[in-house]
Design an enzyme around this catalytic site. Structure first.
Site, PDB file in Angstrom:
ATOM      1  N   SER A  41       0.806  -1.219   0.000  1.00 46.61           N
ATOM      2  CA  SER A  41       0.000   0.000   0.000  1.00 46.61           C
ATOM      3  C   SER A  41       0.839   1.269   0.000  1.00 46.61           C
ATOM      4  CB  SER A  41      -0.943  -0.002   1.205  1.00 46.61           C
ATOM      5  OG  SER A  41      -0.228  -0.155   2.413  1.00 46.61           O
ATOM      6  N   HIS A 261      -1.797   5.470   6.618  1.00 48.28           N
ATOM      7  CA  HIS A 261      -1.070   5.385   5.358  1.00 48.28           C
ATOM      8  C   HIS A 261      -0.438   6.735   5.011  1.00 48.28           C
ATOM      9  CE1 HIS A 261      -3.466   1.622   4.420  1.00 48.28           C
ATOM     10  NE2 HIS A 261      -2.229   1.275   4.107  1.00 48.28           N
TER      11      HIS A 261
END
Length: 278
Positions: A41, A261
């Protein structure tokens, strides 16, 4: 008439001799995109809209796509998945002699990192320490598979610079509890001990990744390098005073893919670091 026939054969002989010494036609360009990216990711830019591949949560604002690379990165990918991505790229002739830059970001999902962090902020310091210790047992496998991945890339792309990235530490050096977001109406608070333990866990993973790169360097491959994302993000994590390059926990009403993230500014920073080291 005889003279005419003789002249024809002489001309044919000259033509054949010219064909024999003519240089061969130029070969087709060697296969391979100029830049190729593999990973999870962090490389997919998960959490940053717009997505170019929703199944992998691969964002247009991801460091590989910012650099115009052919990206195979996918959210939740492990080092095993990265090996599969490399095989797919080879089969598609996207990784080859013409490839000049390859990036790899993988390892954190082998540790079950999201589950570790959830344990830390929901079950306290002791449970956090136990979860991190369990995650650390996966590190030797991470090193072995990353070594295999870099070796496979080098075999397929002998002319490429291979950059293997590390991961950012989520938290700064904090001395008191820090709020990092909300989940289903509950404030997510991380203690100083939990922050220090989580940062140490990232440091351990980065050490393994860096050692893989060092192994190739010592073996004589000077075109494999480590991108130190942790240092790049210093002062930019959750609880730091400077603007964050990482999203906090976003759980209103449910947990967002962006949670924990790298945000768009962070992706641009990684892209710039990769570009400098290419």
């Amino acid at each position: 008439m005889v003279k005419r026939i003789g002249a024809v054969f002489a001309a044919l002989g000259l033509t054949f001799s010219m064909l024999a010494i003519a240089p061969p036609a130029l070969a087709a360009p060697p296969p391979g995109a100029a830049q190729v990216a593999f990973g999870d990711s962090e490389a997919a830019g998960t959490g940053n809209l717009l997505y170019v591949d929703r199944s992998c949560l691969r964002s247009r604002v991801s460091y590989p796509l910012i650099l115009k690379a052919k990206s195979y990165a996918c959210a939740s990918a492990t080092t095993t998945d990265a090996l599969t991505q490399i095989g797919t790229a080879v089969a598609a002739q996207q990784l080859g002699h013409a490839t000049r830059l390859v990036t790899v970001t993988a390892g954190v999902n082998d540790l079950g990192w999201q589950q570790v962090l959830q344990t830390c902020y929901s079950q306290g310091d002791a449970a956090c320490q136990a979860a991190l210790a369990q995650a650390a047992t996966a590190l030797p496998g991470v090193g072995a598979r990353l070594t295999q991945a870099v070796g496979a890339i080098r075999q397929a792309a002998p002319n490429a610079t291979i950059l293997v990235t590390g991961y950012p530490r989520l938290f700064g050096q904090i001395s008191k509890p820090c709020t990092v977001g909300w989940l289903e109406g509950t404030k997510i608070v991380v203690t100083a001990n939990q922050a220090a333990m989580a940062n140490a866990g990232v440091n351990g993973l980065n050490t393994v990744i860096s050692s893989v790169v060092t192994g190739f360097t010592l073996a004589g491959d000077s075109k494999v390098d480590f991108v130190d994302v942790a240092s790049l993000f210093s002062g930019r994590g959750l609880c730091d005073t400077r603007p964050r390059w990482i999203y906090g926990v976003i759980g209103v009403p449910v947990l967002s893919n962006a949670s924990l993230h790298v945000n768009a500014v962070g992706q641009l920073a990684i892209a710039a670091a990769v570009w400098r080291q290419r």
